[in-house]
Structures are given as C-alpha cells and as structure tokens.
Design an enzyme around this catalytic site. Structure first.
Site, PDB file in Angstrom:
ATOM      1  N   GLY A  86       1.181  -1.037  -0.655  1.00 49.23           N
ATOM      2  CA  GLY A  86       0.538   0.188  -0.007  1.00 49.23           C
ATOM      3  C   GLY A  86       0.790   1.536  -0.168  1.00 49.23           C
ATOM      4  O   GLY A  86       2.151   1.290   0.083  1.00 49.23           O
ATOM      5  N   ARG A  87       0.443   2.070   0.675  1.00 49.98           N
ATOM      6  CA  ARG A  87       1.454   3.727   0.372  1.00 49.98           C
ATOM      7  C   ARG A  87       1.705   3.795   2.127  1.00 49.98           C
ATOM      8  O   ARG A  87       2.573   4.348   2.407  1.00 49.98           O
ATOM      9  CB  ARG A  87       0.069   5.082  -0.482  1.00 49.98           C
ATOM     10  CG  ARG A  87       0.289   5.073  -1.154  1.00 49.98           C
ATOM     11  CD  ARG A  87      -0.022   6.328  -1.856  1.00 49.98           C
ATOM     12  NE  ARG A  87      -1.729   6.182  -1.047  1.00 49.98           N
ATOM     13  CZ  ARG A  87      -2.414   7.227   0.227  1.00 49.98           C
ATOM     14  NH1 ARG A  87      -1.136   8.389   0.483  1.00 49.98           N
ATOM     15  NH2 ARG A  87      -3.697   7.744   0.045  1.00 49.98           N
ATOM     16  N   GLU A  90       5.949   3.951   2.187  1.00 52.78           N
ATOM     17  CA  GLU A  90       5.790   5.448   1.924  1.00 52.78           C
ATOM     18  C   GLU A  90       6.476   5.827   3.260  1.00 52.78           C
ATOM     19  O   GLU A  90       7.740   7.208   2.669  1.00 52.78           O
ATOM     20  CB  GLU A  90       4.686   6.034   1.065  1.00 52.78           C
ATOM     21  CG  GLU A  90       5.249   7.533   0.192  1.00 52.78           C
ATOM     22  CD  GLU A  90       4.517   8.051  -0.623  1.00 52.78           C
ATOM     23  OE1 GLU A  90       4.656   8.824  -0.818  1.00 52.78           O
ATOM     24  OE2 GLU A  90       3.880   7.162  -1.189  1.00 52.78           O
ATOM     25  N   CYS A 116       4.884  -5.994  -1.874  1.00 55.31           N
ATOM     26  CA  CYS A 116       4.705  -5.413  -2.240  1.00 55.31           C
ATOM     27  C   CYS A 116       5.344  -4.092  -2.269  1.00 55.31           C
ATOM     28  O   CYS A 116       6.883  -4.423  -2.192  1.00 55.31           O
ATOM     29  CB  CYS A 116       2.780  -5.084  -2.016  1.00 55.31           C
ATOM     30  SG  CYS A 116       2.282  -3.848  -3.492  1.00 55.31           S
ATOM     31  N   HIS A 117       4.690  -3.332  -2.049  1.00 54.00           N
ATOM     32  CA  HIS A 117       5.201  -2.318  -1.426  1.00 54.00           C
ATOM     33  C   HIS A 117       6.374  -2.069  -0.230  1.00 54.00           C
ATOM     34  O   HIS A 117       7.680  -1.164   0.517  1.00 54.00           O
ATOM     35  CB  HIS A 117       5.087  -0.989  -1.113  1.00 54.00           C
ATOM     36  CG  HIS A 117       4.517   0.408  -2.681  1.00 54.00           C
ATOM     37  ND1 HIS A 117       3.889  -0.726  -4.132  1.00 54.00           N
ATOM     38  CD2 HIS A 117       5.244   1.344  -3.370  1.00 54.00           C
ATOM     39  CE1 HIS A 117       3.778   0.777  -4.778  1.00 54.00           C
ATOM     40  NE2 HIS A 117       3.963   1.048  -4.913  1.00 54.00           N
ATOM     41  N   TYR A 136       6.636  -4.849  -6.056  1.00 52.76           N
ATOM     42  CA  TYR A 136       5.906  -4.485  -6.712  1.00 52.76           C
ATOM     43  C   TYR A 136       6.792  -4.225  -7.995  1.00 52.76           C
ATOM     44  O   TYR A 136       7.774  -3.366  -7.099  1.00 52.76           O
ATOM     45  CB  TYR A 136       4.799  -3.046  -6.031  1.00 52.76           C
ATOM     46  CG  TYR A 136       4.081  -2.189  -7.249  1.00 52.76           C
ATOM     47  CD1 TYR A 136       3.653  -3.129  -8.151  1.00 52.76           C
ATOM     48  CD2 TYR A 136       4.333  -1.173  -7.333  1.00 52.76           C
ATOM     49  CE1 TYR A 136       2.733  -2.454  -9.350  1.00 52.76           C
ATOM     50  CE2 TYR A 136       3.330  -0.218  -8.939  1.00 52.76           C
ATOM     51  CZ  TYR A 136       2.718  -1.149  -9.658  1.00 52.76           C
ATOM     52  OH  TYR A 136       1.992  -0.617 -10.214  1.00 52.76           O
TER      53      TYR A 136
END
Length: 185
Positions: A86-87, A90, A116-117, A136
């Site tokens: 997801g974000r 970040e 993923c992220h 990702y």
C-alpha cells in the site's frame, strides 16, 4: 500460548494484504498482531489495476484496529514479521522505530516477510543488499539501488529467512512459502 506474528502497516496500508494475512495466520493458529504508529483505527486502501491506466488506482478500503504501537513492540515476543504494501511503507520507512524493529528481526535471525511496497521499509533499513527480492515492479529501482537482486518473473521469492511477494495477486505463492518457513521453526 499462541505464537505471535507481527504485521507492520499504517493508514493507507493495502487492505487485502492486511486482512488476508491476518486471517491466514489466525486460521493456522498464530496470533496476528497489527502494529502501527499508534493504537487506533487504521484506514486501509484498495489498490487495483484498471484498463487504460498506466499505474494502479487507489480506493478507500476497510478499517482495521491496530493492536500495538511501534514504540511498544518487543521483537523477542514474535516469531516473524510481515511488512505490508500500500502507501503506508512510503511514510513508515521514515519511522526510526520501524527501522529498528525490522533490523532486530534480521539480527535475531527471525523470518521477515514483505509484500508489494513493503520492501520500501527493508530498503530504508539497509536489509536488501545481496538478497534476491521481488516486490511491486515499480519499486524495483529502490531494491537495485540498495544492492538487492530484483526478480520480476516470480510471484514470490525466498532468500534464507526472507520471503517477498510482488502484490496481493501473489498471495497463493507468497503464503505457500511463508507457511513453509513457519513449519521449519
């Protein structure tokens, strides 16, 4: 007492990755503990792929309760950590306590699962150098810039105590490897 697995996420964490992982671990008899910056209701997101878009789209997702704040995590209480995408990664990659937690999992030779992220947290912690990793595809640059070997052809990859997956679409391969690891302990 059930063995515990720590799940690292925050607001804008990928909802399907969060709930699928939590439920799979609980179904197998583990206690899944969701860690976030603070104990609160987290707003998860849904990332999906739409025809005509150059990248994924984001929609509001489910709400989930964080069980523990990062500041209260004691790594020795857990057998493994799952870092979601997801974000959330970040901004979580800038949280020194998160970096400390994942480094301690590595240092104590515990399993580190990333999807993923989520790999952004491991790159920020300096933990991908000389490891074969997937994630990702648009995070590949970070993996390679930090000395990791990106593999894009496999849905999931294992390198020692590390298992990484590309996206939530990788769940079948990813969790097959995750549970192979957990059965080794």
């Amino acid at each position: 007492m059930k063995e515990k697995i720590l799940i690292i996420t925050g607001d804008a964490g990928e909802g399907y990755e969060c709930l699928y992982g939590k439920h799979r671990f609980e179904e197998a008899g583990y206690e899944a503990v969701i860690a976030a910056p603070s104990v609160k209701r987290l707003n998860l997101v849904i990332h999906d792929f739409e025809p005509g878009w150059d990248t994924y789209i984001e929609k509001p997702g489910y709400i989930v309760e964080a069980n523990i704040a990062f500041a209260d995590v004691i790594v020795e209480d857990y057998i493994a950590v799952l870092i979601l995408g997801g974000r959330a990664p970040e901004f979580l990659r800038h949280n020194e306590k998160v970096i400390e937690i994942v480094r301690e999992f590595d240092k104590t030779d515990k399993f580190v699962f990333s999807i993923c992220h989520g790999i952004q947290i491991l790159t920020a912690a300096g933990l991908v150098k000389n490891k074969t990793i997937t994630c990702y595809e648009n995070v590949r640059f970070e993996v390679e810039a930090c000395g990791g070997n990106f593999v894009g052809k496999d849905e999931a990859v294992r390198d020692g105590k590390y298992v990484s997956g590309q996206t939530w679409q990788s769940h079948p391969d990813f969790y097959r490897m995750v549970f192979e690891c957990l059965n080794e302990k």
